[in-house]
Design a protein around this motif. Structure first.
Motif, PDB file in Angstrom:
ATOM      1  N   THR A 154       0.824  -1.204   0.000  1.00 42.39           N
ATOM      2  CA  THR A 154       0.000   0.000   0.000  1.00 42.39           C
ATOM      3  C   THR A 154       0.858   1.254   0.000  1.00 42.39           C
ATOM      4  N   LYS A 155       1.975   1.231  -0.738  1.00 46.80           N
ATOM      5  CA  LYS A 155       2.837   2.412  -0.853  1.00 46.80           C
ATOM      6  C   LYS A 155       3.213   2.945   0.519  1.00 46.80           C
ATOM      7  N   GLN A 156       3.920   2.156   1.285  1.00 50.36           N
ATOM      8  CA  GLN A 156       4.340   2.516   2.656  1.00 50.36           C
ATOM      9  C   GLN A 156       3.144   2.895   3.534  1.00 50.36           C
ATOM     10  N   GLY A 157       2.008   2.235   3.300  1.00 54.50           N
ATOM     11  CA  GLY A 157       0.851   2.468   4.169  1.00 54.50           C
ATOM     12  C   GLY A 157       0.045   3.693   3.790  1.00 54.50           C
ATOM     13  N   ARG A 158       0.458   4.432   2.755  1.00 55.67           N
ATOM     14  CA  ARG A 158      -0.274   5.662   2.433  1.00 55.67           C
ATOM     15  C   ARG A 158      -1.650   5.367   1.858  1.00 55.67           C
ATOM     16  N   THR A 159      -1.783   4.277   1.087  1.00 56.81           N
ATOM     17  CA  THR A 159      -3.097   3.973   0.523  1.00 56.81           C
ATOM     18  C   THR A 159      -3.859   2.963   1.362  1.00 56.81           C
ATOM     19  N   ASN A 160      -3.321   2.622   2.518  1.00 55.10           N
ATOM     20  CA  ASN A 160      -4.016   1.640   3.354  1.00 55.10           C
ATOM     21  C   ASN A 160      -5.084   2.346   4.187  1.00 55.10           C
ATOM     22  N   LEU A 161      -6.142   2.802   3.489  1.00 54.04           N
ATOM     23  CA  LEU A 161      -7.181   3.565   4.187  1.00 54.04           C
ATOM     24  C   LEU A 161      -8.138   2.660   4.935  1.00 54.04           C
ATOM     25  N   LEU A 162      -8.062   1.349   4.664  1.00 55.45           N
ATOM     26  CA  LEU A 162      -9.009   0.447   5.320  1.00 55.45           C
ATOM     27  C   LEU A 162      -8.639   0.214   6.774  1.00 55.45           C
ATOM     28  N   ARG A 163      -7.326   0.139   7.029  1.00 52.19           N
ATOM     29  CA  ARG A 163      -6.906  -0.149   8.391  1.00 52.19           C
ATOM     30  C   ARG A 163      -7.119   1.080   9.258  1.00 52.19           C
ATOM     31  N   ARG A 164      -7.522   0.868  10.508  1.00 52.08           N
ATOM     32  CA  ARG A 164      -7.985   2.001  11.296  1.00 52.08           C
ATOM     33  C   ARG A 164      -6.850   2.778  11.950  1.00 52.08           C
ATOM     34  N   PHE A 165      -5.667   2.208  12.090  1.00 48.97           N
ATOM     35  CA  PHE A 165      -4.592   2.968  12.715  1.00 48.97           C
ATOM     36  C   PHE A 165      -3.433   3.118  11.743  1.00 48.97           C
ATOM     37  N   GLY A 166      -2.674   4.214  11.874  1.00 49.08           N
ATOM     38  CA  GLY A 166      -1.453   4.362  11.114  1.00 49.08           C
ATOM     39  C   GLY A 166      -0.305   3.882  11.976  1.00 49.08           C
ATOM     40  N   ARG A 167       0.720   3.303  11.345  1.00 48.88           N
ATOM     41  CA  ARG A 167       1.778   2.723  12.175  1.00 48.88           C
ATOM     42  C   ARG A 167       2.748   3.764  12.691  1.00 48.88           C
TER      43      ARG A 167
ATOM     44  N   GLU B  57      -9.274  -4.229  13.042  1.00 46.12           N
ATOM     45  CA  GLU B  57      -8.666  -3.051  12.435  1.00 46.12           C
ATOM     46  C   GLU B  57      -9.344  -2.602  11.158  1.00 46.12           C
ATOM     47  N   VAL B  58     -10.092  -3.495  10.488  1.00 47.39           N
ATOM     48  CA  VAL B  58     -10.698  -3.137   9.206  1.00 47.39           C
ATOM     49  C   VAL B  58     -12.152  -2.763   9.439  1.00 47.39           C
ATOM     50  N   GLY B  59     -12.437  -1.481   9.480  1.00 44.16           N
ATOM     51  CA  GLY B  59     -13.801  -1.031   9.718  1.00 44.16           C
ATOM     52  C   GLY B  59     -14.124  -1.074  11.194  1.00 44.16           C
ATOM     53  N   PRO B  60     -15.219  -0.432  11.624  1.00 44.39           N
ATOM     54  CA  PRO B  60     -15.577  -0.445  13.033  1.00 44.39           C
ATOM     55  C   PRO B  60     -15.872  -1.867  13.502  1.00 44.39           C
ATOM     56  N   PHE B  61     -15.264  -2.298  14.579  1.00 49.21           N
ATOM     57  CA  PHE B  61     -15.367  -3.669  15.113  1.00 49.21           C
ATOM     58  C   PHE B  61     -14.966  -4.714  14.084  1.00 49.21           C
ATOM     59  N   GLY B  62     -14.165  -4.341  13.098  1.00 44.08           N
ATOM     60  CA  GLY B  62     -13.765  -5.299  12.071  1.00 44.08           C
ATOM     61  C   GLY B  62     -14.882  -5.707  11.147  1.00 44.08           C
ATOM     62  N   LEU B  63     -15.956  -4.901  11.074  1.00 42.57           N
ATOM     63  CA  LEU B  63     -17.129  -5.314  10.297  1.00 42.57           C
ATOM     64  C   LEU B  63     -16.824  -5.431   8.807  1.00 42.57           C
ATOM     65  N   LEU B  64     -15.844  -4.658   8.314  1.00 41.94           N
ATOM     66  CA  LEU B  64     -15.536  -4.710   6.887  1.00 41.94           C
ATOM     67  C   LEU B  64     -14.608  -5.867   6.535  1.00 41.94           C
ATOM     68  N   GLN B  65     -14.132  -6.589   7.547  1.00 44.67           N
ATOM     69  CA  GLN B  65     -13.134  -7.632   7.305  1.00 44.67           C
ATOM     70  C   GLN B  65     -13.595  -8.650   6.266  1.00 44.67           C
ATOM     71  N   THR B  66     -14.834  -9.135   6.394  1.00 47.50           N
ATOM     72  CA  THR B  66     -15.279 -10.183   5.470  1.00 47.50           C
ATOM     73  C   THR B  66     -15.527  -9.614   4.080  1.00 47.50           C
ATOM     74  N   VAL B  67     -15.933  -8.330   3.993  1.00 49.91           N
ATOM     75  CA  VAL B  67     -16.083  -7.703   2.676  1.00 49.91           C
ATOM     76  C   VAL B  67     -14.727  -7.679   1.978  1.00 49.91           C
ATOM     77  N   VAL B  68     -13.708  -7.281   2.750  1.00 50.31           N
ATOM     78  CA  VAL B  68     -12.348  -7.222   2.210  1.00 50.31           C
ATOM     79  C   VAL B  68     -11.888  -8.607   1.764  1.00 50.31           C
ATOM     80  N   ASP B  69     -12.168  -9.614   2.588  1.00 51.00           N
ATOM     81  CA  ASP B  69     -11.783 -10.981   2.223  1.00 51.00           C
ATOM     82  C   ASP B  69     -12.466 -11.409   0.927  1.00 51.00           C
ATOM     83  N   GLY B  70     -13.754 -11.047   0.810  1.00 51.68           N
ATOM     84  CA  GLY B  70     -14.494 -11.421  -0.395  1.00 51.68           C
ATOM     85  C   GLY B  70     -13.907 -10.775  -1.636  1.00 51.68           C
TER      86      GLY B  70
END
Lengths: 180, 330
Positions: A154-167, B57-70
């Motif tokens: 994800t380009k050093q985490g810059r495009t990793n918008l899905l994950r909720r925390f930045g490292r 970590e993916v979405g609130p309470f990980g709710l998006l996790q399975t969408v991402v997996d799909g």
């Protein structure tokens, strides 16, 4: 030596690739596959207290056909090397390798002049993406390795918008590069 | 505008075909949403049972996790090994889905929320449930892999053994309600739920249903420590995802049938019917997930003996006693 990603696409869809990179980074399913004592630390990383599943990487699939990451956890003997390569080749295309522990990085304590039984590192036979040093590495180190692989996708985490925390905070100009 | 479109469609297809089509489309959507939610629930419950947190970590309470997996599975390479017999190999993940959709036709979500109330509803669900086994056998056979074949063989043996107590327990309920139609069965539970009249049958049904959906402690067909991944060892990407989807949809079907047969269907105070129905279904599914992460896997001979030596005789005895009591009390 297996070559990864030989074919480059003619047309690159940047936005789609960023999206797919972020999606793949947050769904790295490892293969249930351990070679030596590092595998024990790998199991610990998936269990309580460390919990790799928080990052979506806790679905250890038994079949290589369904997994994305191969964690080479342990010493690769010459007899085992062919099997390891076969397992890698059985995985479907976007696939990555984490070399976990000193044996998988460079043979570890078994690498000395004249030895005949050990492959001197997983990168002699596989395209390794992330090296996690240690003998064995602690589970936190493996988790950091997985996060490092996420950053690579994800380009050093810059495009990793899905994950909720930045490292890390944004690296200052000129500092960049790999952090491992 | 909408009314006019509906009327013209109605005139073209006729009311029966139109309800079927719209209902099946809705069911198709529901299957996806249900599977996404259930996989998330499973991982979250598993995490908390094992003193972990689970996806977070993916979405609130990980709710998006399975969408991402799909999405990831959609974008994976589809491997077709060179030695498979490919018509069967490709057809199997699709066919495993057919019984799920057919069963949705008769599930009574509410008094009005049902696609068709067939007078052979219960029979339809169980008859098409047998088709899923065929798809699994096809997949395991076509994979040309010893682990896949062994997993498929085990799956067939297990499903044949556990369909019988399932049917016997359902028959006891059918005798009490006097009908095979789901609405009639739910109607017959207006006073007391059948789980109180038929506790043995309810227990048999829940055990049999867990085995039918190949879930732990009866997940012998995909026992990871012996058979790699069982019948879907050779399946990658979206084909594997279809097997996964079918497994979780099957859980939903089995829990819905249990709700309709034993737990009063859509009946309940205050809330409208569909809410009660879904609440009961997901409570049952939660129980099934709980069982999976609590009990270890059975050995294969224990599994077969348990069905043939205990469940089936108990089921037959329960059926006979029910019939005799009904004969002398009505």
């Amino acid at each position: 030596m297996v070559e990864a990603a030989l074919v480059q696409p003619r047309v690159k869809l940047v936005l789609l690739e960023d999206l797919l990179g972020a999606v793949r980074a947050n769904s790295l399913w490892p293969m249930t596959f351990g070679l030596a004592c590092c595998a024990i630390e790998m199991m610990a990383a998936g269990a309580s207290r460390f919990d790799l599943d928080r990052f979506g990487a806790g679905v250890f699939r038994p079949s290589p056909r369904q997994s994305d990451v191969m964690i080479v956890a342990g010493t690769i003997s010459r007899k085992m090397a062919a099997t390891v390569v076969t397992l890698y080749e059985q995985m479907p295309a976007p696939k990555w390798v984490i070399a976990m522990g000193n044996c998988a990085i460079g043979g570890g304590p078994f690498s000395y002049p004249g030895q005949y039984a050990i492959v001197n590192g997983a990168d002699k036979i596989l395209p390794v993406d992330v090296y996690v040093p240690g003998c064995p590495p602690r589970p936190e180190a493996l988790i950091q390795g997985v996060l490092e692989l996420q950053d690579r996708l994800t380009k050093q985490g810059r495009t990793n918008l899905l994950r909720r925390f930045g490292r890390f905070p944004e690296p200052a100009a000129g500092e960049g590069g790999s952090r491992v | 505008m909408m009314q006019a479109a509906w009327n013209s469609l109605n005139a073209f297809f006729g009311p029966v075909a139109l309800t079927l089509m719209v209902g099946l489309l809705l069911a198709l959507g529901w299957v996806q949403v249900n599977a996404l939610f259930l996989v998330w629930l499973e991982r979250k419950v598993a995490g908390h049972i094992q003193l972990r947190i689970g996806p977070k970590e993916v979405g609130p309470f990980g709710l998006l996790q399975t969408v991402v997996d799909g999405v990831k599975l959609l974008a994976k390479e589809l491997i077709t090994p060179s030695a498979v017999s490919w018509p069967l190999f490709v057809l199997s993940p699709v066919l495993v889905f057919a019984p799920v959709l057919v069963a949705f036709v008769v599930i009574p979500f509410g008094e009005e929320f049902q696609i068709r109330d067939l007078n052979v509803g219960v029979m339809l669900v169980f008859a098409f449930g047998g088709l899923g086994v065929l798809a699994i056998l096809m997949g395991g056979w076509a994979s040309n892999n010893k682990y896949a074949l062994l997993g498929a063989i085990r799956s067939v043996a297990q499903n044949v053994a556990y369909e019988i107590p399932l049917l016997l327990s359902a028959m006891a309920v059918v005798l009490m309600a006097g009908s095979l139609s789901f609405q009639k069965i739910v109607e017959a539970q207006a006073g007391v739920w059948f789980v109180f009249y038929q506790p043995v049958a309810a227990l048999l049904y829940l055990v049999g249903a867990t085995a039918e959906t190949n879930r732990a402690p009866f997940d012998i067909p995909e026992a990871e420590s012996e058979l790699v991944a069982g019948f879907h060892t050779e399946y990658s990407g979206m084909r594997f995802a279809l097997f996964f989807l079918a497994e979780y949809s099957n859980m939903f079907i089995v829990a819905s049938v249990a709700t309709a047969l034993f737990f009063g269907g859509w009946r309940g105070p205050f809330l409208p019917g569909p809410w009660w129905f879904l609440l009961k279904v997901y409570l049952l599914i939660f129980g099934v997930i709980w069982v999976r992460w609590t009990f270890p896997r059975l050995r294969f001979d224990q599994l077969m003996n348990f069905s043939w030596k205990y469940l089936i005789p108990i089921g037959v005895a329960n059926l006979v006693v029910t019939a005799v009591v009904l004969k002398f009390t009505r």
